[in-house]
Design an enzyme around this catalytic site. Sequence first.
Site, PDB file in Angstrom:
ATOM      1  NE  ARG A  95      26.203  47.877  32.843  1.00 56.57           N
ATOM      2  CZ  ARG A  95      26.372  47.864  34.169  1.00 56.57           C
ATOM      3  NH1 ARG A  95      27.581  47.630  34.684  1.00 56.57           N
ATOM      4  NH2 ARG A  95      25.362  48.099  34.979  1.00 56.57           N
ATOM      5  CG  ASP A 118      23.530  47.107  39.813  1.00 59.22           C
ATOM      6  OD1 ASP A 118      24.040  46.427  40.728  1.00 59.22           O
ATOM      7  OD2 ASP A 118      24.200  47.584  38.879  1.00 59.22           O
TER       8      ASP A 118
END
Length: 535
Positions: free
Chosen positions: A169, A451
């Site tokens: 990612r 996160d």
Amino acid sequence: MTHHGAMHMNTPQGVQITAPMKPEYERILSMEALALVAKLHRAFEGRRQELLAARVERAKRLDAGERPDFLPQTRSVRDGDWTIAPVPADLQCRRVEITGPVERKMIINALNSGADSYMTDFEDSNAPNWDNQITGQVNLIDAVRRTISLEQGGKSYRLNDRVATLVVRPRGWHLDEKHVLVDGKRVSGGIFDFALYMFHNAKELIARGSGPYFYLPKMESHLEARLWNDVFVATQKELGIPQGTVKATVLIETILAAFEMDEILYELREHSAGLNAGRWDYIFSCIKKFKVDRNFCLADRAKVTMTAPFMRAYALLLLKTCHKRNAPAIGGMSALIPIKNDPVKNEQALGGVRTDKARDATDGYDGGWVAHPGLVPIAMEEFVKVLGERKNQIDKKRDDVSVKAADLLNFQPETPITEAGLRMNINVGIHYLGSWLAGNGCVPIHDLMEDAATAEISRSQVWQWIRSPKGVLDDGRKVTADMVRALIPAELAKVKADVGPDSPTYDRAAQIFEKMSTQDAFAEFLTLPLYEEIA
């Protein structure tokens, strides 16, 4: 030529590196690799900036009361009977995907975890300081070649024979890489991350029977997907590898992208590996896009689950859309993590993961995410119960699902908002920000793996509760900036008690959280001002 740190290195014409160089960085930042970054920057930076400007314009229209809907001009794409190109063998079975930052030990443990695939992350679970970004690329070169190892704390970490499929990612379109300038301008963080991984690994991956696979974050429109697709085409051409080799799964983690899922798959149809329902960022996006709507207000974060009406509508529409196009549909994150010292709480947490994965599998999803190796077996069990020997259930078409614009915008529940929920937002926000500033973007807090998305929900929800007439606690008190300021010292003290006294970044984190949640202006992304504070 750069004049920083201990080394001088040659760079292509117009390319400048404004950060310290270490000897191992030379493997990554070679003349040829930087030439690819520069070429992509020069070809696509103008369009990236136009798309970011379009986001700002769209946000203004939403603030003025406009509501999203399915696009009339792309009806033919939605009504067409096209499908995506076939998915390669090692992306057909994705029952459990594990995620985590590009840190060496994490990479080894995740690849060894028994998950089908591992999304290694330069984005939301990674604090993008210079060392993390470049060391991450070094780690991935070694992971692709299966030479990655680590000696730490008397332990030796090596890859097993069977490892998860690697998916990368890169950063989203809104993030720059401030340490690399091309013709005096910062390069796109996403293009930087993508180009370096492609340059060093694409041919090696192909030779090993795999390929360069990606997850694309934070998109808000099919035009942003088209830009990625054009970057793929240009990069494959430049590297001399066949078109369609790159495969990308798009995270649908903004409310606007949910209205363009068919179109996003269509733009990437030669390079698509499906869509993923990225729940935390999706909730943040809803709060951000409708933050000034006096009728919009969501309850405590813990009450906004995948069974909330707007979340359920989005999950089912994503599933139906993917399977109609023969594309994988991947479920979102179970942020719960095993709780080592409390068997009762641990059983509850694991039960939550089971329920989550069982619902996704029964709905028809092909897989789902976990954030911890300890959860792989539980998630796997729930998908195997439904799938048996099958690699996926793309043949489960869900023609019974019908989702209207109003369903995607049915924002419930609005209550309760509690003092405990408000304190939790403040606590998680400060804890996460403090950790991020210290260089760690993936943090266990209160038995959840947090996160950047969860910190974004925390601060945007507090900002919105202060301003919304519906931002009222269940005991009748209105949430105000003064109330938030009054609660911050106690929550900061709790965070410090958790992390230990030698943590200078947490005082700064509390200041940032206070400013971001109480100031008049709403910051588009928390990570943008924060990025300017780190090395």
